[in-house]
Design an enzyme around this catalytic site. Structure first.
Site, PDB file in Angstrom:
ATOM      1  N   ASN A 169      15.692 -21.038  -4.391  1.00 49.31           N
ATOM      2  CA  ASN A 169      17.102 -20.691  -4.251  1.00 49.31           C
ATOM      3  C   ASN A 169      17.781 -21.533  -3.159  1.00 49.31           C
ATOM      4  O   ASN A 169      17.113 -22.170  -2.342  1.00 49.31           O
ATOM      5  CB  ASN A 169      17.213 -19.196  -3.916  1.00 49.31           C
ATOM      6  CG  ASN A 169      18.614 -18.667  -4.069  1.00 49.31           C
ATOM      7  OD1 ASN A 169      19.425 -19.219  -4.812  1.00 49.31           O
ATOM      8  ND2 ASN A 169      18.929 -17.599  -3.346  1.00 49.31           N
ATOM      9  N   SER A 545     -14.104  21.092  15.190  1.00 51.91           N
ATOM     10  CA  SER A 545     -13.571  20.731  13.862  1.00 51.91           C
ATOM     11  C   SER A 545     -12.045  20.801  13.862  1.00 51.91           C
ATOM     12  O   SER A 545     -11.462  21.694  13.246  1.00 51.91           O
ATOM     13  CB  SER A 545     -14.162  21.616  12.764  1.00 51.91           C
ATOM     14  OG  SER A 545     -14.151  22.981  13.101  1.00 51.91           O
TER      15      SER A 545
END
Length: 641
Positions: A169, A545
């Site tokens: 372009n 956890s």
């Protein structure tokens, strides 16, 4: 006079019907535009809409007014304003989202996706490219082939887009120099060969002024090829999938009444006729096609791209997510794969964390092992990785909780492409391409055992369970778990206690405290817990956890009722004041990184079976509550699972 008007209206109606019929039967090309920032992607799409006469008069007037307001060069119309709809894009002059536009010519219909140029929006480009048949890669003639150009070309190749147009372009700003154009094409050709792009078309053009867009430009007499629009109108829409073996993922089991049972879906490949033998994947069961049913009546033949309902000659088990396939050429079925993964979430991909995987219409649980490598999409260099961050691409192994039918992505996008979904939020966090099944997926099989879980539990006169105590460091988990085990042991129960610190002396001694290692820490403990429950034991697990996803993964490994989550609820201030091991003090001093509650998050359970508040009860009272809950939940005589 009335007769003439009637005849004229008939002619107009006939013309409209003929036009609509011709429009309906046009082929459809999906393509993307991509390139570096300010290469002119949005301008090109605006020009295509303009040249195909898809802009209404009021839109054109608004576009001209907007162009005057922003003061475009030489008073030209700024066609990018048609596409850059987001306010942030207008302000920055860039495209950050995927903008889809439709236009049509006399020969073909088009859906174009204007995809982002910035590296941080790689996920947006992947989204736009996932359904594209072709890609238009723009290059600013002033700057030549850039790093972003190579990145986009690599992604186009990765996603299996075979038709590539290189749009050079702004050639008007380089005086329409053939030497500049040839140098850019040669540079891109060298890179394209490395990534497997075997063929591409190169077009010199000016999107702003319309040169070589809809018609050939006299400013480039040295260019003998077709203009961009002609290329788009003549590219093959797709490879002929009708010649491939038949594939249809089942999206819906159609049971409008007791007399009809059909299987609905979109044919992903091949051709099917009544009487054809078919195989159900992954189960392997076979039958023959009885009817091909559509809303317009039964068909004698259906091909790739059609949505149909098949009825079978035999009553066999077929469910949503299964694949109906040619009996003599079925897809593979496996539960472990190598795959390329594009990470699309702000939260990093962590190996071992459970996700949901959707391939075709099938949804299964999945975990990802440590990435084999991640790919620097700018240089194609393969680099070691422990995780994948937003917009990163890596090659990983996947492990699923059930076998799925698949074809490699290179052979079939529908059966080889997948997405990953976060189990908690349901966000799409990744997208990928399956390469092949791992050999161990075919060579490792479940061994049938004579003594099962129910028999092991019955001889112990109890039901195997895992009692998972989670909470902050210093909450009292280990003390409470120890007291619970003492109580159960005194009652004659068969137990085992897995403590977070103790396990790190052996099984998990190779793991640190990064998020990745914490995920793996819980994955291993969950698998060990599952084995112990299978042995009929009551397993007490005392681990911080901190992440809900891993606790959910542990729960999903167990049968319903076997996982008992206990939240040892203690405020951070109280846990830190206790600081039995001196860990909070080290964390506050910066000597202990990734410590839960300080510089690493703790995600409290949302619906635990048991909550014990250690600010209002002693450890003994907490242990008694847990033991009492287990006593109440224990079936009195029936220990079958």
């Amino acid at each position: 006079m009335a007769a003439k008007i009637y005849e004229a209206s008939d002619l107009i109606a006939a013309d409209i019907a003929a036009y609509l019929d011709a429009h309906q039967n046009k082929s459809l090309l999906r393509f993307i535009t991509c390139g570096s920032v300010d290469d002119g992607k949005s301008t090109l799409i605006g020009r295509l809409l303009y040249d195909s006469k898809m802009i209404f008069e009021d839109q054109m007037a608004a576009l001209e007014a907007d162009s005057r307001r922003v003061g475009t060069q030489g008073g030209d119309i700024d066609f990018a304003l048609l596409v850059d709809g987001l306010a942030a894009e207008r302000e920055q002059g860039i495209t950050i989202d995927v903008a889809y536009r439709f236009f049509s010519t006399d020969r073909r219909k088009f859906i174009v996706a204007d995809t982002p140029g910035h590296e941080q929006y790689t996920r947006n480009m992947v989204t736009g490219a996932s359904t594209a048949d072709a890609a238009v890669i723009l290059i600013d003639a002033r700057r030549g082939v850039l790093t972003q150009t190579r990145r986009h070309a690599y992604l186009v190749s990765l996603l299996g887009i075979r038709h590539v147009i290189l749009a050079v372009n702004k050639m008007d700003l380089m005086g329409w120099s053939q030497a500049v154009f040839d140098e850019i094409v040669a540079d891109f050709s060298a890179f394209a060969e490395r990534i497997g792009v075997e063929d591409f078309h190169a077009v010199p053009m000016s999107a702003l002024r319309g040169d070589n867009i809809a018609e050939a430009s006299g400013r480039s007499p040295w260019y003998a090829g077709p203009p961009l629009m002609t290329l788009l109108e003549t590219l093959p829409v797709d490879d002929d999938l009708s010649a491939d073996p038949f594939r249809m993922p089942v999206q819906w089991v159609n049971r409008p009444d007791l007399d009809f049972r059909g299987f609905s879906g979109l044919i992903a490949a091949g051709t099917v006729r009544p009487g054809d033998p078919v195989r159900v994947a992954p189960s392997g069961k076979t039958s023959t096609v009885a009817r091909i049913v559509t809303a317009d009546g039964d068909l004698d033949r259906a091909v790739a791209g059609q949505s149909i309902t098949l009825t079978l000659a035999d009553e066999i088990d077929v469910s949503r997510g299964d694949v109906l396939a040619a009996a003599d050429a079925p897809p593979e079925a496996a539960d472990q794969f190598e795959a390329t993964l594009v990470w699309m979430d702000d939260e990093a991909m962590l190996p071992g964390r459970p996700y949901l995987l959707k391939v075709g219409a099938r949804l299964v649980g999945a975990t990802i092992t440590e990435p084999k490598h991640k790919v620097d999409v700018n240089t194609l260099e393969q680099r070691p990785a422990k995780r994948l961050e937003l917009n990163e691409i890596g090659v990983c192994n996947l492990s699923l909780d059930a076998a799925v039918a698949f074809d490699p992505y290179a052979a079939n996008r529908d059966l080889g492409g997948f997405i990953l979904i976060d189990r908690i939020s349901n966000r799409t966090v990744g997208a990928g391409m399956l390469h092949f099944a791992l050999r161990r997926a075919h060579n490792i099989h479940w061994q049938d055992l004579s003594v099962d879980k129910a028999a092991r539990a019955a001889i112990k006169n109890q039901r195997g369970r895992v009692v998972w105590l989670t909470g902050l460091s210093g909450a009292g988990k280990s003390t409470i778990a120890n007291l619970v085990e003492k109580r159960l042991h005194a009652d004659g129960r068969h137990t085992y206690l897995l403590d977070g610190d103790n396990v790190r002396h052996g099984l998990n001694r190779d793991l640190g405290f990064t998020e990745e290692d914490r995920v793996e820490n819980i994955r291993r403990v969950a698998e060990v817990s599952k084995l112990m429950v299978d042995a009929g034991l009551i397993v007490l697990v005392s681990f911080i956890s901190p992440f809900r996803a891993e606790r959910r993964m542990a729960r999903d490994l167990m049968a319903p009722g076997e996982f008992v989550e206990v939240h040892v609820d203690t405020p951070l201030a109280v846990a830190e004041a206790r600081d039995v091991k001196g860990l909070y003090k080290k964390a506050r001093a910066g000597e202990l990184k990734n410590f839960t509650g300080i510089d690493s998050p703790y995600e409290a359970p949302e619906a635990p079976e048991i909550v014990v508040d250690t600010t209002t009860m002693t450890a003994e009272q907490a242990a008694e509550r847990i033991a009492a809950w287990l006593d109440q939940a224990e079936p009195p005589t029936d220990f079958s699972i």
